[in-house]
Scaffold this active site. Structure first.
Site, PDB file in Angstrom:
ATOM      1  NE  ARG A  27      -0.959  -2.419  -2.941  1.00  0.00           N
ATOM      2  CZ  ARG A  27      -2.139  -1.830  -2.838  1.00  0.00           C
ATOM      3  NH1 ARG A  27      -2.238  -0.657  -2.276  1.00  0.00           N
ATOM      4  NH2 ARG A  27      -3.209  -2.409  -3.313  1.00  0.00           N
ATOM      5  NE  ARG A  31      -1.333   5.237  -1.787  1.00  0.00           N
ATOM      6  CZ  ARG A  31      -2.542   4.747  -1.589  1.00  0.00           C
ATOM      7  NH1 ARG A  31      -3.593   5.532  -1.704  1.00  0.00           N
ATOM      8  NH2 ARG A  31      -2.703   3.486  -1.271  1.00  0.00           N
ATOM      9  NE  ARG A  40      -0.901   8.149  -7.784  1.00  0.00           N
ATOM     10  CZ  ARG A  40      -1.863   9.006  -8.084  1.00  0.00           C
ATOM     11  NH1 ARG A  40      -1.566  10.106  -8.737  1.00  0.00           N
ATOM     12  NH2 ARG A  40      -3.110   8.754  -7.754  1.00  0.00           N
ATOM     13  CG  ASP A  76      -3.476  -2.371  -9.136  1.00  0.00           C
ATOM     14  OD1 ASP A  76      -3.127  -1.869  -8.058  1.00  0.00           O
ATOM     15  OD2 ASP A  76      -4.555  -2.971  -9.287  1.00  0.00           O
ATOM     16  CE1 TYR A 153     -10.986  -4.218  -5.739  1.00  0.00           C
ATOM     17  CE2 TYR A 153      -9.826  -6.308  -5.680  1.00  0.00           C
ATOM     18  CZ  TYR A 153     -10.106  -5.081  -5.118  1.00  0.00           C
ATOM     19  OH  TYR A 153      -9.524  -4.716  -3.935  1.00  0.00           O
TER      20      TYR A 153
HETATM   21  O1  CP3 Z   1       3.876  -4.275  -3.864  1.00  0.00           O
HETATM   22  C1  CP3 Z   1       4.261  -3.381  -4.644  1.00  0.00           C
HETATM   23  O2  CP3 Z   1       4.973  -2.421  -4.286  1.00  0.00           O
HETATM   24  C2  CP3 Z   1       3.872  -3.461  -6.098  1.00  0.00           C
HETATM   25  C3  CP3 Z   1       2.739  -2.679  -6.453  1.00  0.00           C
HETATM   26  C4  CP3 Z   1       1.326  -3.131  -6.166  1.00  0.00           C
HETATM   27  C5  CP3 Z   1       0.256  -2.205  -6.203  1.00  0.00           C
HETATM   28  N1  CP3 Z   1      -0.921  -2.905  -6.101  1.00  0.00           N
HETATM   29  C6  CP3 Z   1       0.397  -0.751  -6.364  1.00  0.00           C
HETATM   30  C7  CP3 Z   1      -0.714   0.145  -6.025  1.00  0.00           C
HETATM   31  C8  CP3 Z   1       0.781  -4.403  -5.954  1.00  0.00           C
HETATM   32  C9  CP3 Z   1       1.473  -5.741  -5.767  1.00  0.00           C
HETATM   33  C10 CP3 Z   1      -0.644  -4.234  -5.925  1.00  0.00           C
HETATM   34  C11 CP3 Z   1      -1.574  -5.364  -5.787  1.00  0.00           C
HETATM   35  C12 CP3 Z   1      -3.011  -5.095  -5.572  1.00  0.00           C
HETATM   36  N2  CP3 Z   1      -3.774  -4.118  -6.130  1.00  0.00           N
HETATM   37  C13 CP3 Z   1      -3.858  -5.917  -4.796  1.00  0.00           C
HETATM   38  C14 CP3 Z   1      -3.457  -7.185  -4.081  1.00  0.00           C
HETATM   39  C15 CP3 Z   1      -2.675  -6.922  -2.863  1.00  0.00           C
HETATM   40  C16 CP3 Z   1      -3.435  -6.230  -1.749  1.00  0.00           C
HETATM   41  O3  CP3 Z   1      -2.983  -5.142  -1.364  1.00  0.00           O
HETATM   42  O4  CP3 Z   1      -4.416  -6.770  -1.285  1.00  0.00           O
HETATM   43  C17 CP3 Z   1      -5.154  -5.349  -4.850  1.00  0.00           C
HETATM   44  C18 CP3 Z   1      -6.387  -5.878  -4.145  1.00  0.00           C
HETATM   45  C19 CP3 Z   1      -5.086  -4.216  -5.714  1.00  0.00           C
HETATM   46  C20 CP3 Z   1      -6.205  -3.324  -6.132  1.00  0.00           C
HETATM   47  C21 CP3 Z   1      -5.984  -1.917  -5.762  1.00  0.00           C
HETATM   48  N3  CP3 Z   1      -5.065  -1.075  -6.358  1.00  0.00           N
HETATM   49  C22 CP3 Z   1      -6.684  -1.169  -4.801  1.00  0.00           C
HETATM   50  C23 CP3 Z   1      -7.788  -1.699  -3.922  1.00  0.00           C
HETATM   51  C24 CP3 Z   1      -6.158   0.128  -4.830  1.00  0.00           C
HETATM   52  C25 CP3 Z   1      -6.668   1.323  -4.064  1.00  0.00           C
HETATM   53  C26 CP3 Z   1      -6.401   1.223  -2.632  1.00  0.00           C
HETATM   54  C27 CP3 Z   1      -5.096   1.833  -2.331  1.00  0.00           C
HETATM   55  O5  CP3 Z   1      -4.272   1.170  -1.672  1.00  0.00           O
HETATM   56  O6  CP3 Z   1      -4.927   2.997  -2.722  1.00  0.00           O
HETATM   57  C28 CP3 Z   1      -5.108   0.163  -5.780  1.00  0.00           C
HETATM   58  C29 CP3 Z   1      -4.221   1.298  -6.117  1.00  0.00           C
HETATM   59  C30 CP3 Z   1      -2.754   1.100  -5.917  1.00  0.00           C
HETATM   60  N4  CP3 Z   1      -2.054  -0.004  -6.319  1.00  0.00           N
HETATM   61  C31 CP3 Z   1      -1.837   2.027  -5.334  1.00  0.00           C
HETATM   62  C32 CP3 Z   1      -0.557   1.435  -5.399  1.00  0.00           C
HETATM   63  C33 CP3 Z   1       0.757   2.029  -4.966  1.00  0.00           C
HETATM   64  C34 CP3 Z   1      -2.176   3.400  -4.824  1.00  0.00           C
HETATM   65  C35 CP3 Z   1      -2.362   4.272  -6.020  1.00  0.00           C
HETATM   66  C36 CP3 Z   1      -1.884   5.682  -5.881  1.00  0.00           C
HETATM   67  O7  CP3 Z   1      -0.667   5.934  -5.914  1.00  0.00           O
HETATM   68  O8  CP3 Z   1      -2.746   6.547  -5.786  1.00  0.00           O
END
Ligand code: CP3
Length: 348
Positions: A27, A31, A40, A76, A153
């Site tokens: 990640r 943010r 964003r 994502d 999910y």
């Molecule tokens: O690693 C990176 O920088 C690449 C981007 C990336 C995101 N999600 C961006 C994201 C990657 C590799 C993921 C994978 C992901 N997404 C997983 C597996 C890895 C982990 O963290 O367990 C899962 C379970 C998700 C599902 C997901 N997406 C959730 C549960 C959420 C909401 C929770 C949260 O962290 O906000 C997201 C949204 C998300 N995916 C954001 C980002 C940067 C936040 C969105 C925003 O900017 O508002």
């Protein structure tokens, strides 16, 4: 395609000699970076994912700001269920929601196979543009969710505490669960192959919820599909990383799934894992993400400890044990990368 200027990450994945331990952060485009929040602020999350110029911009941010040794394409894991026909909402403060989850045979019949050249073309375009803009500075990682984590999910419809719905499905109707897992696996194979063809240098499979299964159930509902996916990849020399969170006692089995690298969460002892499976795979990890709430002196001491725990030689890719948290001070992430590069020299 431009020659790679920094291939430390790829060399460590292959356990080849490196000058320092490479680091990237799960990640890392997120943010905690004000530069990310600025992009964003102008568009919602899914629009960002679907706009190749914005994807390339935020994917490069941590390379410029932190100096990590690999980039990961901004996207994502949930774009796959969306491409299979499910409606996905990303709700501010709530996280991802599928208003119509998959619970029975009828729901399953509405799922289609994702066609990466159509339904996920925006990701493929983003990979091509990002590769161009990286211009060989560091390798680019592509990723997918593991079928099991995607199933949780798709069945729960949102984040969950007890995972009651997906557990009801696998225990009351395992046949249907396997049909869905098979279908997801086929879409994931085509998706990752399209990313490899578009130029990613490595792929990571995220099994965030592997740890909620008992060990036998993990074999049946997760590991066999991860193994199938890796076997289905058309790759030249692109390493595969499997990050399965909370999976302890099946590491030896996991090490035989065809992955080149295992990602470890922070509850694992990287030293012991190396003793058990280090002859087969490289290891990635595994600093507790909340260490970054500490002072820089404290962060440095824990970096040293993790490097020391892995020990001498190649085959270690430094990372956090899960994604970086949104309220971490970016200065601490910058310091983390610097400390890993400085302190790891003596191990190589
Ligand atoms: O690693 C990176 O920088 C690449 C981007 C990336 C995101 N999600 C961006 C994201 C990657 C590799 C993921 C994978 C992901 N997404 C997983 C597996 C890895 C982990 O963290 O367990 C899962 C379970 C998700 C599902 C997901 N997406 C959730 C549960 C959420 C909401 C929770 C949260 O962290 O906000 C997201 C949204 C998300 N995916 C954001 C980002 C940067 C936040 C969105 C925003 O900017 O508002």
């Amino acid at each position: 395609m431009a020659q790679l200027q920094n291939d430390r990450f790829l060399r460590a994945c292959r356990k080849q000699k490196v000058d320092r331990t490479p680091i990237w952060i799960m990640r890392q485009a997120g943010r905690y970076l004000p530069e990310y929040r600025a992009v964003r602020a102008k568009s919602d999350f899914l629009t960002m994912c679907k706009t190749p110029e914005l994807v390339a911009e935020v994917t490069l941010q941590p390379i410029d700001i932190l100096g990590t040794d690999a980039a990961i394409i901004f996207s994502d894991i949930l774009v796959i269920p969306e491409a299979m026909g499910m409606f996905l909402e990303m709700n501010e403060g709530v996280g991802p929601v599928f208003p119509k989850p998959i619970r029975n045979e009828n729901d399953f019949n509405e799922l289609k196979d994702a066609d990466p050249s159509k339904d996920l073309k925006y990701v493929i375009d983003a990979v091509e543009l990002t590769k161009k803009e990286l211009n060989g500075r560091v390798p680019l990682i592509g990723f997918s969710g593991a079928p099991w984590t995607l199933l949780t999910y798709m069945v729960e419809g949102k984040g969950s505490k007890n995972f009651s719905e997906v557990k009801k499905l696998i225990y009351n109707n395992p046949k249907l669960a396997h049909k869905i897992l098979d279908k997801i696996s086929d879409s994931v194979i085509n998706y990752l192959n399209a990313k490899i063809e578009a130029g990613v240098d490595a792929v990571q499979i995220f099994d965030t919820w592997g740890g909620i299964l008992s060990q036998d159930d993990f074999d049946e509902f997760s590991l066999q599909y991860i193994t199938k996916i890796i076997a289905g990849l058309k790759r030249k020399d692109q390493p595969v990383i499997v990050f399965a969170k909370g999976v302890h006692s099946k590491l030896r089995r996991l090490a035989k799934c065809g992955a080149d690298v295992l990602g470890l969460d922070w509850t694992m002892d990287i030293n012991k894992v190396r003793e058990r499976v280090g002859d087969r795979v490289a290891l990635q990890g595994n600093l507790d993400p909340t260490i970054l709430y500490g002072t820089q002196d404290f962060i440095k001491s824990r970096v040293k400890k993790t490097l020391e725990a892995y020990g001498k030689g190649s085959g270690h890719i430094f990372n956090l044990g899960h994604g970086i948290l949104p309220d971490v001070n970016p200065e601490n992430a910058i310091a983390l990368v610097k400390f890993v590069h400085e302190e790891s020299k003596k191990y190589h």
